[in-house]
Design a protein around this motif. Structure first.
Motif, PDB file in Angstrom:
ATOM      1  N   UNK A 160       0.632  -1.319   0.063  1.00 24.96           N
ATOM      2  CA  UNK A 160       0.130   0.101  -0.186  1.00 24.96           C
ATOM      3  C   UNK A 160       0.784   1.319   0.073  1.00 24.96           C
ATOM      4  N   UNK A 161       2.113   1.229   0.481  1.00 22.43           N
ATOM      5  CA  UNK A 161       2.990   2.540   0.315  1.00 22.43           C
ATOM      6  C   UNK A 161       3.294   2.907  -1.048  1.00 22.43           C
ATOM      7  N   UNK A 162       3.642   1.689  -1.705  1.00 20.13           N
ATOM      8  CA  UNK A 162       4.100   1.916  -3.026  1.00 20.13           C
ATOM      9  C   UNK A 162       2.828   2.278  -3.882  1.00 20.13           C
ATOM     10  N   UNK A 163       1.654   2.207  -3.644  1.00 24.52           N
ATOM     11  CA  UNK A 163       0.338   2.160  -4.351  1.00 24.52           C
ATOM     12  C   UNK A 163       0.159   3.704  -3.992  1.00 24.52           C
ATOM     13  N   UNK A 164       0.053   4.118  -2.824  1.00 24.16           N
ATOM     14  CA  UNK A 164      -0.165   5.672  -2.194  1.00 24.16           C
ATOM     15  C   UNK A 164       0.913   6.634  -2.963  1.00 24.16           C
ATOM     16  N   UNK A 165       2.295   6.107  -3.144  1.00 19.62           N
ATOM     17  CA  UNK A 165       3.299   6.984  -3.608  1.00 19.62           C
ATOM     18  C   UNK A 165       3.036   7.090  -5.074  1.00 19.62           C
ATOM     19  N   UNK A 166       2.661   5.865  -5.902  1.00 23.63           N
ATOM     20  CA  UNK A 166       2.361   5.968  -7.065  1.00 23.63           C
ATOM     21  C   UNK A 166       1.277   7.012  -7.498  1.00 23.63           C
ATOM     22  N   UNK A 167       0.065   6.622  -6.863  1.00 25.42           N
ATOM     23  CA  UNK A 167      -1.134   7.517  -7.109  1.00 25.42           C
ATOM     24  C   UNK A 167      -0.876   9.154  -6.826  1.00 25.42           C
ATOM     25  N   UNK A 168      -0.081   9.341  -5.939  1.00 25.99           N
ATOM     26  CA  UNK A 168       0.158  10.910  -5.761  1.00 25.99           C
ATOM     27  C   UNK A 168       1.112  11.253  -6.832  1.00 25.99           C
ATOM     28  N   UNK A 169       2.224  10.419  -7.230  1.00 20.97           N
ATOM     29  CA  UNK A 169       3.208  10.939  -8.461  1.00 20.97           C
ATOM     30  C   UNK A 169       2.578  10.946  -9.645  1.00 20.97           C
ATOM     31  N   UNK A 170       1.743   9.829 -10.183  1.00 20.78           N
ATOM     32  CA  UNK A 170       1.020   9.707 -11.636  1.00 20.78           C
ATOM     33  C   UNK A 170      -0.087  10.480 -11.630  1.00 20.78           C
TER      34      UNK A 170
END
Length: 265
Positions: A160-170
């Protein structure tokens, strides 16, 4: 005779076995299902390369808003894991996540609106996911050193950390919150599944408080339009490529367009 083969080196170094990092993955406990939010100060890295004082202005103001919310809300169920230019906020409580995001975005928006110096205006954005996470000492039973240390308590990991980070970035626009697919498909037992790509922070409170938040959001929309006019006139000075600026401007126009018709009451 000099050692030549890998087997010879291994035999020679075997006496130092206890110096190796050690972890027994069989000690990994079951993860906790939680909301993970990554909130980021936009452009902090490029600002840091230009000026330490300008970067500190952006980063410290943001972390001040996070810490202030934590201090003002005793009994909350949010764990914070600060990084240089952002913070991971983790909670199983949907309403605590809403309260945190709503307050932090409003306060940073006020700072943006009321600061007349474009160089001191700082933008934030966020991504939200829902899924399994390991935090604190929960994952470190297989490492006595981490299990018994303050250092180990500060480590957080999970998909979920990677998913939250990617949602913000993308996907997140300036001053916007993007929702990962995980939080659109699953939710905590006492919460609803989030819908759509964006989560608008000015809808998180109702009544008079919600009306005040919408006033801030509308003022921020106008301030962002003005600020992006200025940014487009200084693309080289600020290391903000024109194509990225145009993309972010289009995203924020979509995001803030809902101010007028999400709340038609």
């Amino acid at each position: 005779r000099a050692m030549e083969s890998l087997d010879e080196y291994r035999a020679h170094l075997n006496a130092r076995r206890n110096e190796r990092p050690f972890y027994d993955a069989d000690g990994l406990q079951d993860p906790e299902m939680a909301y993970v939010c990554w909130v980021d100060v936009m452009g902090a890295g490029s600002t840091l390369r230009r000026s330490a004082s300008l970067a500190a202005n952006a980063i410290v103001k943001f972390h001040d808003s996070v810490l202030r919310w934590r201090q003002e809300n005793e009994g909350h169920h949010v764990n914070f894991y600060p990084a240089l230019d952002g913070v991971y906020a983790v909670t199983t409580q949907f309403h605590d996540l809403m309260a945190f995001l709503g307050c932090v975005f409003v306060r940073n928006a006020l700072g943006f609106i009321l600061d007349g110096n474009p160089l001191h205006r700082n933008m934030i954005r966020a991504g939200v996911a829902y899924g399994p996470v390991y935090q604190g000492h929960g994952g470190w039973e297989g490492s006595a050193r981490l299990r018994d240390s303050e250092y180990g308590q500060r480590i957080l990991f999970g998909i979920a950390l990677a998913q939250a980070y990617e949602a913000e970035r993308r996907s997140a626009p300036p001053f916007g919150i993007a929702i990962d697919e995980s939080a659109r498909a699953f939710a905590a037992p006492d919460a609803r599944v989030l819908a759509g790509l964006y989560w608008r922070w000015w809808v998180m409170r109702s009544g008079e408080a919600g009306a005040k938040d919408r006033t801030v959001a509308r003022a921020l929309q106008l301030s962002l339009e003005e600020h992006y006019d200025w940014l487009e006139a200084h693309p080289h000075e600020l290391s903000y490529p024109a194509d990225r600026s145009r993309e972010h401007r289009q995203r924020l126009q979509e995001y803030f367009d809902d101010i007028h018709h999400v709340h038609s009451d």
